[in-house]
Design an enzyme around this catalytic site. Structure first.
Site, short mmCIF file in Angstrom:
data_model
loop_
_atom_site.label_atom_id
_atom_site.label_comp_id
_atom_site.label_asym_id
_atom_site.label_seq_id
_atom_site.Cartn_x
_atom_site.Cartn_y
_atom_site.Cartn_z
N HIS A 82 0.83 -1.20 0.00
CA HIS A 82 0.00 0.00 0.00
C HIS A 82 0.87 1.25 0.00
O HIS A 82 2.01 1.21 0.46
CB HIS A 82 -0.88 0.07 1.26
CG HIS A 82 -1.75 -1.12 1.49
ND1 HIS A 82 -1.60 -1.93 2.58
CD2 HIS A 82 -2.77 -1.63 0.75
CE1 HIS A 82 -2.52 -2.90 2.52
NE2 HIS A 82 -3.23 -2.74 1.42
N HIS A 84 1.07 4.61 2.05
CA HIS A 84 0.59 5.14 3.32
C HIS A 84 0.76 6.65 3.35
O HIS A 84 1.56 7.21 2.60
CB HIS A 84 1.31 4.46 4.49
CG HIS A 84 0.78 3.09 4.77
ND1 HIS A 84 0.20 2.76 5.97
CD2 HIS A 84 0.72 1.97 4.01
CE1 HIS A 84 -0.19 1.49 5.94
NE2 HIS A 84 0.12 0.99 4.76
N HIS A 100 -3.44 4.07 5.46
CA HIS A 100 -3.42 4.08 4.00
C HIS A 100 -3.65 5.50 3.50
O HIS A 100 -4.45 6.25 4.07
CB HIS A 100 -4.53 3.21 3.43
CG HIS A 100 -4.31 1.76 3.62
ND1 HIS A 100 -5.12 0.83 3.04
CD2 HIS A 100 -3.38 1.07 4.31
CE1 HIS A 100 -4.70 -0.38 3.38
NE2 HIS A 100 -3.66 -0.25 4.16
N HIS A 108 -11.87 1.26 2.29
CA HIS A 108 -10.83 0.37 1.78
C HIS A 108 -11.46 -0.64 0.82
O HIS A 108 -12.60 -1.06 1.00
CB HIS A 108 -10.16 -0.37 2.95
CG HIS A 108 -9.17 -1.39 2.50
ND1 HIS A 108 -7.97 -1.05 1.94
CD2 HIS A 108 -9.23 -2.74 2.50
CE1 HIS A 108 -7.32 -2.15 1.63
NE2 HIS A 108 -8.06 -3.19 1.96
N HIS A 117 -9.07 3.05 -1.56
CA HIS A 117 -8.14 4.15 -1.27
C HIS A 117 -7.20 4.29 -2.46
O HIS A 117 -6.85 3.29 -3.08
CB HIS A 117 -7.28 3.84 -0.04
CG HIS A 117 -8.04 3.53 1.20
ND1 HIS A 117 -7.50 2.77 2.21
CD2 HIS A 117 -9.28 3.88 1.62
CE1 HIS A 117 -8.37 2.67 3.20
NE2 HIS A 117 -9.46 3.34 2.86
N ASP A 120 -4.47 1.82 -2.06
CA ASP A 120 -4.76 0.38 -2.06
C ASP A 120 -4.19 -0.29 -3.31
O ASP A 120 -4.90 -0.60 -4.26
CB ASP A 120 -6.28 0.13 -2.03
CG ASP A 120 -6.91 0.44 -0.70
OD1 ASP A 120 -6.19 0.54 0.30
OD2 ASP A 120 -8.16 0.58 -0.67
N HIS A 160 3.18 -5.54 3.85
CA HIS A 160 2.62 -6.19 5.04
C HIS A 160 2.94 -7.68 5.07
O HIS A 160 3.21 -8.30 4.05
CB HIS A 160 1.10 -6.00 5.07
CG HIS A 160 0.70 -4.57 5.27
ND1 HIS A 160 0.42 -4.05 6.51
CD2 HIS A 160 0.54 -3.55 4.39
CE1 HIS A 160 0.09 -2.77 6.37
NE2 HIS A 160 0.16 -2.45 5.10
N ARG A 177 3.44 -4.57 9.54
CA ARG A 177 4.18 -3.85 8.50
C ARG A 177 5.61 -4.39 8.52
O ARG A 177 6.32 -4.20 9.50
CB ARG A 177 4.14 -2.36 8.77
CG ARG A 177 2.71 -1.82 8.78
CD ARG A 177 2.62 -0.41 9.31
NE ARG A 177 1.23 -0.02 9.43
CZ ARG A 177 0.80 1.22 9.41
NH1 ARG A 177 1.67 2.22 9.30
NH2 ARG A 177 -0.47 1.49 9.52
#
Length: 188
Positions: A82, A84, A100, A108, A117, A120, A160, A177
């Site tokens: 993602h 962030h 995000h 999401h 997002h 995403d 992730h 993360r």
């Protein structure tokens, strides 16, 4: 008669333009100036006691951003990736990167489906050696433009531990993360 065309390149990115050059017998030839690209990168560092590393490169040309991400040190299988909201990867667990990136305040979801997002990106799959690559092309991002709903500079890329389920709110239930890197404009 010979014609000479001098093109001065000013700035990081040129807006595509055309210039007409007179040829013999007043014929016109159109010469197109190729748009120079803008580039940004994120160097991914390990977080949460992982061994992840990698590079994510973004290149913008003709209003589209192309992303290529290469990773090593992953466990085999799927991992969420993602953008962030904060360009800060200083926390050992990557929490300093914030949530995000979601400048349009959507739920999401899965990229380019009903709601999602702008951060995403989705999932990538690491092979048995922990190596993974993912690419994406979109006009929903820009590199160092004035539109804060599109500008990715100063954000971060987070990888992730688990896959994104594309539905759990607010972040897809993707787990720890394990890699993080700030998206930085490349200066030429």
């Amino acid at each position: 008669m010979k014609n000479y065309l001098i093109i001065a390149l000013i700035g990081v990115t040129l807006v595509g333009c055309k210039e007409t050059v007179k040829e013999e017998e007043n014929k016109e030839e159109t010469v197109e100036v190729v748009e120079k690209t803008a580039t940004a990168t994120a160097q991914i560092a390990a977080k949460s006691n992982s061994t992840v590393s990698g590079t994510v490169t973004f290149t913008e040309n003709d209003g589209k951003v192309y992303m290529k991400a290469d990773f090593t040190g992953l466990t085999p299988g799927e991992h969420a990736i993602h953008i962030h909201e904060n360009g800060d990867c200083s926390a050992e667990d990557g929490s300093s990167a914030g949530g995000h990136w979601n400048p349009t305040k959507e739920e999401h979801g899965e990229w380019e489906h009903k709601m999602f997002h702008k951060g995403d990106i989705g999932n990538l799959t690491a092979d048995e050696n922990g190596i993974a690559t993912i690419t994406k092309e979109t006009d929903l991002w820009c590199i160092s433009c004035e539109d804060e709903t599109k500008n990715i500079i100063g954000k971060s890329i987070v990888v992730h531990k688990d896959a994104d389920d594309m539905k759990s709110q607010p972040s897809g239930n993707a787990g720890d993360r394990i890699g993080c890197g700030e998206i930085v404009l490349e200066q030429k």
